[in-house]
Design a protein around this motif. Structure first.
Motif, PDB file in Angstrom:
ATOM      1  N   UNK A 137       8.119  -8.262 -10.341  1.00 32.34           N
ATOM      2  CA  UNK A 137       7.363  -7.094 -10.821  1.00 32.34           C
ATOM      3  C   UNK A 137       6.403  -6.593  -9.751  1.00 32.34           C
ATOM      4  N   UNK A 138       5.781  -7.510  -9.031  1.00 30.58           N
ATOM      5  CA  UNK A 138       4.879  -7.137  -7.931  1.00 30.58           C
ATOM      6  C   UNK A 138       5.651  -6.359  -6.871  1.00 30.58           C
ATOM      7  N   UNK A 139       6.824  -6.852  -6.503  1.00 31.32           N
ATOM      8  CA  UNK A 139       7.646  -6.169  -5.498  1.00 31.32           C
ATOM      9  C   UNK A 139       8.042  -4.776  -5.985  1.00 31.32           C
ATOM     10  N   UNK A 140       8.409  -4.679  -7.260  1.00 32.49           N
ATOM     11  CA  UNK A 140       8.787  -3.381  -7.814  1.00 32.49           C
ATOM     12  C   UNK A 140       7.598  -2.414  -7.777  1.00 32.49           C
ATOM     13  N   UNK A 141       6.413  -2.888  -8.193  1.00 33.59           N
ATOM     14  CA  UNK A 141       5.213  -2.048  -8.173  1.00 33.59           C
ATOM     15  C   UNK A 141       4.891  -1.552  -6.760  1.00 33.59           C
ATOM     16  N   UNK A 142       5.001  -2.428  -5.778  1.00 32.35           N
ATOM     17  CA  UNK A 142       4.700  -2.057  -4.389  1.00 32.35           C
ATOM     18  C   UNK A 142       5.653  -0.994  -3.855  1.00 32.35           C
ATOM     19  N   UNK A 143       6.857  -0.917  -4.398  1.00 34.13           N
ATOM     20  CA  UNK A 143       7.842   0.066  -3.943  1.00 34.13           C
ATOM     21  C   UNK A 143       7.717   1.420  -4.644  1.00 34.13           C
ATOM     22  N   UNK A 144       6.808   1.541  -5.607  1.00 32.55           N
ATOM     23  CA  UNK A 144       6.653   2.788  -6.355  1.00 32.55           C
ATOM     24  C   UNK A 144       5.618   3.696  -5.677  1.00 32.55           C
ATOM     25  N   UNK A 145       5.783   4.992  -5.902  1.00 26.36           N
ATOM     26  CA  UNK A 145       4.803   5.970  -5.402  1.00 26.36           C
ATOM     27  C   UNK A 145       3.595   5.995  -6.343  1.00 26.36           C
ATOM     28  N   UNK A 146       2.432   6.240  -5.766  1.00 28.02           N
ATOM     29  CA  UNK A 146       1.189   6.217  -6.535  1.00 28.02           C
ATOM     30  C   UNK A 146       1.205   7.228  -7.685  1.00 28.02           C
ATOM     31  N   UNK A 147       1.721   8.440  -7.440  1.00 29.70           N
ATOM     32  CA  UNK A 147       1.739   9.456  -8.501  1.00 29.70           C
ATOM     33  C   UNK A 147       2.627   9.025  -9.667  1.00 29.70           C
ATOM     34  N   UNK A 148       3.757   8.411  -9.359  1.00 27.69           N
ATOM     35  CA  UNK A 148       4.648   7.919 -10.403  1.00 27.69           C
ATOM     36  C   UNK A 148       4.004   6.820 -11.226  1.00 27.69           C
ATOM     37  N   UNK A 149       3.326   5.906 -10.542  1.00 28.40           N
ATOM     38  CA  UNK A 149       2.628   4.824 -11.249  1.00 28.40           C
ATOM     39  C   UNK A 149       1.500   5.376 -12.129  1.00 28.40           C
ATOM     40  N   UNK A 150       0.770   6.352 -11.596  1.00 28.19           N
ATOM     41  CA  UNK A 150      -0.305   6.966 -12.382  1.00 28.19           C
ATOM     42  C   UNK A 150       0.243   7.537 -13.688  1.00 28.19           C
ATOM     43  N   UNK A 151       1.334   8.303 -13.601  1.00 30.01           N
ATOM     44  CA  UNK A 151       1.931   8.897 -14.796  1.00 30.01           C
ATOM     45  C   UNK A 151       2.447   7.819 -15.750  1.00 30.01           C
TER      46      UNK A 151
END
Length: 167
Positions: A137-151
């Motif tokens: 899950x940590x690896x997946x989170x690190x590969x995401x864009x900040x705007x996508x994670x925010x939404x």
């Protein structure tokens, strides 16, 4: 009684929820005062500014252009308190007057809530979280864009919050 129709600060229109414009009379002089309920975003934007170039349009069509001093009061609804000294009051005869010895001041916070203000302009705040998650899950989170994670987090929290009985 003068009523504010619109306000521009440094040439930019600002959304006002409620306002009061009046003459404040004290032993030190006569002051034009503009109190406005605005969004938290507006308060944050102007928090560190001392003076602003104001264009105030009144409902009767008059326009007041002035450099005004700014004070922000904490507590209560987000508001800007602007003021400037006046030499004469001939053109302000129809404005409400408040004397320093009066116990009455315009109450612009009446009949409006922070929830109503946030429906128009919701402030965003940065938040840091410390989580303990499985490495995948940590690896997946690190590969995401900040705007996508925010939404994603915004949607998740709103959905969870709506279902929560402690809301």
């Amino acid at each position: 009684m003068a009523v504010v129709k619109s306000v521009k600060i440094d040439g930019e229109c600002i959304h006002i929820f409620k306002s009061a414009i009046y003459i404040f009379e004290s032993s030190s002089g006569i002051t034009l005062v503009l109190d406005m309920i605005v969004s938290e975003v507006a308060v944050k934007k102007y928090r560190n500014v001392d003076t602003l170039i104001m264009e105030i349009e009144l409902e009767d069509g008059r326009i007041i252009n002035s450099i005004m001093y700014l004070k922000i009061f904490s507590g209560g609804l987000p508001q800007l308190h602007l003021f400037c000294e006046l030499d004469g009051i001939q053109e302000y005869e129809d404005f409400d007057r408040v004397n320093e010895n009066d116990s009455w001041f315009p109450n612009i916070e009446e009949d409006i809530t922070i929830e109503e203000i946030r429906k128009v302009e919701m402030p965003n705040e940065d938040v840091s979280l410390k989580l303990k998650l499985p490495i995948d899950q940590v690896e997946w989170l690190k590969n995401q864009k900040k705007t996508g994670l925010n939404e994603m987090f915004k949607e998740f929290i709103y959905d969870y919050w709506k279902k929560s009985p402690s809301k």
